[in-house]
Design a protein around this motif. Structure first.
Motif, mmCIF file in Angstrom:
data_model
loop_
_atom_site.group_PDB
_atom_site.id
_atom_site.type_symbol
_atom_site.label_atom_id
_atom_site.label_comp_id
_atom_site.label_asym_id
_atom_site.label_seq_id
_atom_site.Cartn_x
_atom_site.Cartn_y
_atom_site.Cartn_z
ATOM 1 N N GLU A 181 0.385 -3.617 10.599
ATOM 2 C CA GLU A 181 0.951 -4.255 12.066
ATOM 3 C C GLU A 181 1.330 -2.977 12.903
ATOM 4 O O GLU A 181 1.292 -3.087 14.081
ATOM 5 C CB GLU A 181 2.419 -4.751 11.586
ATOM 6 C CG GLU A 181 3.524 -3.939 10.947
ATOM 7 C CD GLU A 181 4.611 -4.744 10.967
ATOM 8 O OE1 GLU A 181 4.786 -5.904 11.084
ATOM 9 O OE2 GLU A 181 5.838 -4.027 10.743
ATOM 10 N N LEU A 182 1.448 -1.858 12.170
ATOM 11 C CA LEU A 182 1.490 -0.487 13.081
ATOM 12 C C LEU A 182 0.271 0.313 13.492
ATOM 13 O O LEU A 182 0.129 1.077 14.432
ATOM 14 C CB LEU A 182 2.551 0.378 12.582
ATOM 15 C CG LEU A 182 4.070 -0.071 12.680
ATOM 16 C CD1 LEU A 182 4.970 1.115 11.863
ATOM 17 C CD2 LEU A 182 4.505 -0.694 13.665
ATOM 18 N N GLY A 183 -0.856 -0.287 12.825
ATOM 19 C CA GLY A 183 -2.088 0.479 12.891
ATOM 20 C C GLY A 183 -2.775 0.741 11.393
ATOM 21 O O GLY A 183 -2.393 0.169 10.608
ATOM 22 N N ALA A 184 -3.828 1.425 11.381
ATOM 23 C CA ALA A 184 -4.495 1.367 10.163
ATOM 24 C C ALA A 184 -3.818 2.639 9.171
ATOM 25 O O ALA A 184 -3.220 3.684 9.465
ATOM 26 C CB ALA A 184 -5.958 2.299 10.311
ATOM 27 N N LEU A 185 -3.601 2.111 7.806
ATOM 28 C CA LEU A 185 -2.915 2.648 6.806
ATOM 29 C C LEU A 185 -4.062 3.181 5.714
ATOM 30 O O LEU A 185 -4.811 2.599 5.175
ATOM 31 C CB LEU A 185 -2.095 1.844 6.055
ATOM 32 C CG LEU A 185 -1.119 0.779 6.873
ATOM 33 C CD1 LEU A 185 -0.527 -0.171 6.284
ATOM 34 C CD2 LEU A 185 0.031 1.912 7.113
ATOM 35 N N ASP A 227 -4.423 2.796 -3.870
ATOM 36 C CA ASP A 227 -3.318 3.688 -3.659
ATOM 37 C C ASP A 227 -3.088 3.719 -2.082
ATOM 38 O O ASP A 227 -3.745 4.606 -1.409
ATOM 39 C CB ASP A 227 -3.679 5.084 -4.254
ATOM 40 C CG ASP A 227 -2.343 5.875 -4.377
ATOM 41 O OD1 ASP A 227 -1.369 5.438 -4.257
ATOM 42 O OD2 ASP A 227 -2.584 7.109 -4.702
ATOM 43 N N LEU A 228 -1.888 3.357 -1.677
ATOM 44 C CA LEU A 228 -1.511 3.257 -0.249
ATOM 45 C C LEU A 228 -0.642 4.236 0.081
ATOM 46 O O LEU A 228 0.485 4.693 -0.443
ATOM 47 C CB LEU A 228 -0.791 1.715 -0.106
ATOM 48 C CG LEU A 228 -0.289 1.292 1.212
ATOM 49 C CD1 LEU A 228 -1.807 1.163 1.966
ATOM 50 C CD2 LEU A 228 0.437 0.148 1.021
ATOM 51 N N ALA A 229 -1.028 4.600 1.338
ATOM 52 C CA ALA A 229 -0.008 5.424 2.243
ATOM 53 C C ALA A 229 0.296 4.277 3.374
ATOM 54 O O ALA A 229 -0.231 3.608 3.898
ATOM 55 C CB ALA A 229 -0.882 6.671 3.050
ATOM 56 N N TYR A 230 1.782 4.519 3.716
ATOM 57 C CA TYR A 230 2.224 3.525 4.620
ATOM 58 C C TYR A 230 3.133 4.300 5.662
ATOM 59 O O TYR A 230 3.092 5.642 5.547
ATOM 60 C CB TYR A 230 3.350 2.640 3.714
ATOM 61 C CG TYR A 230 4.274 3.174 2.927
ATOM 62 C CD1 TYR A 230 5.405 3.770 3.563
ATOM 63 C CD2 TYR A 230 3.912 3.386 1.418
ATOM 64 C CE1 TYR A 230 6.638 4.086 2.435
ATOM 65 C CE2 TYR A 230 4.915 4.252 0.611
ATOM 66 C CZ TYR A 230 6.437 4.160 1.183
ATOM 67 O OH TYR A 230 7.212 4.818 0.259
ATOM 68 N N ARG A 231 3.574 3.640 6.429
ATOM 69 C CA ARG A 231 4.472 4.020 7.792
ATOM 70 C C ARG A 231 5.134 5.200 7.427
ATOM 71 O O ARG A 231 6.035 5.273 6.707
ATOM 72 C CB ARG A 231 5.342 3.011 8.478
ATOM 73 C CG ARG A 231 6.345 2.365 7.670
ATOM 74 C CD ARG A 231 6.950 1.204 8.386
ATOM 75 N NE ARG A 231 6.063 0.337 8.466
ATOM 76 C CZ ARG A 231 6.119 -1.000 9.101
ATOM 77 N NH1 ARG A 231 7.209 -1.164 9.730
ATOM 78 N NH2 ARG A 231 5.413 -2.127 8.906
#
Length: 376
Positions: free
Chosen positions: A142-146, A188-192
Motif C-alpha cells: 500500500e505504500l509502494g514496492a516491497l 522472504d519479505l522486507a516491509y515498511r
C-alpha cells in the motif's frame, strides 16, 4: 496575601512546566523506542572483546552472552563472522571463552575488536550466503514496492518469512536451507521501514499494528504467482504481524499455519524494555510507554494479537522461552495452554529474544519439521 498568591502561582507554573517537560521527554523516549535503528543491538546484546583468533577458533571475553550455546553471528561496524558452540576442551584463561570460528564473512576479527553476538548468522542474499538460487522480486504494497527474496521449490505451499525487531530479511535465512531441503518455496519479505522498502509515514515502527498489511500484500503476491496456500513464519514483531494477518486478512482462509518465534504478545513490556535500552531514565518509563502506545496506534481498548485463543483457526507452532526479556514468554505459554488442539509450544531455555534457532538449531528444525509435515 499577595505574597502567598505569588508563591502559589510560581509553584503552579513550575509544576506545569515540569509536567510539560516530562510529557515531552516521554514522547521523545517513545520515539526512541519505536524508531528503527538498523544495526543497533537490542537489549541483552552487550559488546564483547575479541582476544585472539586462530584456525577455526576465536577467543572472546567471558560473559553470559559469549557462553550461550549454539550458532551465532558476530557483528561490528565493517565486520561479520559466524561462530559455533563453545569449545570446552581448549585450554584458556578463566576470563575468556573459546568458540568455534566457522567463517569470517566480512572484514576481519582483529584482537581488541568490540563485537556483538547476534542472531543474524548470514550476510548477503540467499545465493551469496547459502548457494540457493533466488529471484529479487517486488511485492506491491500500500505504500509502494516491497523488496523480497523468492527461493523457488517444488511444493505449492509457500512459506513467507518476516523478520522482527532489530533485524532485516537476512535474519530469516537461518531457516532457508531447512525449508529448501523440504521443497518449500520461501518468500522472504522486507516491509515498511526496512532498507529499500518505503518508510512508514511517521517514520516509526508500530509493533506490527500497521506493518501486518505489508504481510497481507505478500500473501496476495504468493497466491498470484503459484501458491495454493501459505505458512507464515515470523520472528518477534514479524510473529505479531502473522497473528494480525490470520485475524484480519481477507485471505486468512489461504493460511494453513503459523510459526511464531519470540512473538510480541505483551506490547507494554516490550515498549518498556525498548525505551530502557535507548537510555530512558526509570521515572520516565511509564510516560514513555503511554506515549509510545499512542504514537504506535496501540489503543488501550484494543486487545493484543492472540488475546482471544478462541479466534485461532489454524495450527500454530510457538518457539519461545522464559529467558526472553524483550517479549515475555508467559503470554505464549498461556496461549498454548488455552488451545492445545491447535497450538504447540516448543520451549527453548536460555535463548534471548529472536534467537531460538541460534541456541538449538537441531531442536528448532526438528520442531519445525514435525509441525510442517502435515500442512504441506
Amino acid at each position: 496575601m499577595r505574597t502567598a498568591t505569588a508563591t502559589a502561582a510560581a509553584v503552579t507554573t513550575t509544576l506545569i512546566g515540569a509536567g510539560a517537560a516530562a510529557v515531552a521527554a516521554g514522547r521523545y523516549a517513545a520515539d526512541a523506542a519505536l524508531r528503527p535503528e538498523p544495526g543497533r543491538p537490542l537489549p541483552g546484546g552487550p559488546r564483547l572483546s575479541v582476544h585472539s583468533t586462530s584456525e577455526g577458533r576465536v577467543t572472546l571475553t567471558r560473559s553470559l552472552a559469549s557462553l550461550l550455546p549454539g550458532t551465532w553471528g558476530l557483528s561490528a561496524p565493517g565486520v561479520h563472522a559466524v561462530v559455533g558452540p563453545v569449545l570446552p576442551d581448549v585450554p584458556h584463561e578463566p576470563d575468556v571463552v573459546v568458540r568455534g570460528l566457522l567463517a569470517v564473512t566480512h572484514g576481519s576479527l582483529a584482537p581488541r575488536a568490540r563485537v556483538t553476538l547476534t542472531p543474524q548468522v548470514h550476510l548477503g542474499n540467499p545465493r551469496t550466503a547459502l548457494g540457493l538460487d533466488h529471484a529479487d522480486v517486488d511485492v506491491p504494497g500500500e505504500l509502494g514496492a516491497l523488496p523480497a527474496w523468492f527461493v523457488p521449490a517444488a511444493r505449492d505451499t509457500w512459506v513467507i518469512t518476516v523478520h522482527g525487531l532489530g533485524a532485516g530479511r537476512e535474519h530469516p535465512m537461518v531457516v532457508m536451507p531447512f525449508l529448501h531441503r523440504h521443497h518449500l518455496p520461501v518468500l522472504d519479505l522486507a516491509y515498511r521501514g526496512d532498507l529499500g522498502a518505503p518508510g512508514a509515514p511517521d517514520g516509526l515502527g508500530h509493533l506490527g499494528e500497521s506493518e501486518w498489511r505489508d504481510l497481507d500484500a505478500a500473501i496476495r503476491y504468493a497466491l498470484r504467482y503459484g501458491a495454493r496456500r501459505v505458512v507464515l513464519h515470523g520472528w518477534s514483531t514479524g510473529a505479531t504481524m502473522a497473528l494480525h494477518a490470520v485475524e484480519r486478512s481477507a485471505l486468512a482462509d489461504r493460511i494453513s499455519g503459523l510459526v511464531l518465534d519470540s512473538p510480541v504478545l505483551d506490547w507494554r513490556t516490550t515498549l518498556r524494555a525498548l525505551a530502557a535500552a535507548r537510555g530512558t531514565p526509570g521515572p520516565l518509563l511509564p510516560l514513555a510507554v503511554r506515549a509510545a502506545e499512542g504514537r504506535a496506534g496501540l489503543r488501550a481498548d484494543r486487545r493484543p494479537p492472540g488475546a482471544d485463543p478462541a479466534a485461532l483457526r489454524v495450527p500454530v507452532l510457538i518457539l519461545h522461552g522464559p529467558d526472553d526479556t524483550l517479549a515475555p514468554w508467559e503470554p505464549s505459554r498461556r496461549l498454548a495452554a488455552a488451545r492445545p488442539d491447535l497450538v504447540t509450544l516448543h520451549t527453548v531455555r536460555g535463548a534471548p529474544h529472536g534467537a531460538m534457532w541460534n541456541v538449538d538449531p537441531a531442536g528448532y528444525e526438528e520442531a519445525l519439521r514435525r509441525f510442517l509435515t502435515p500442512l504441506v
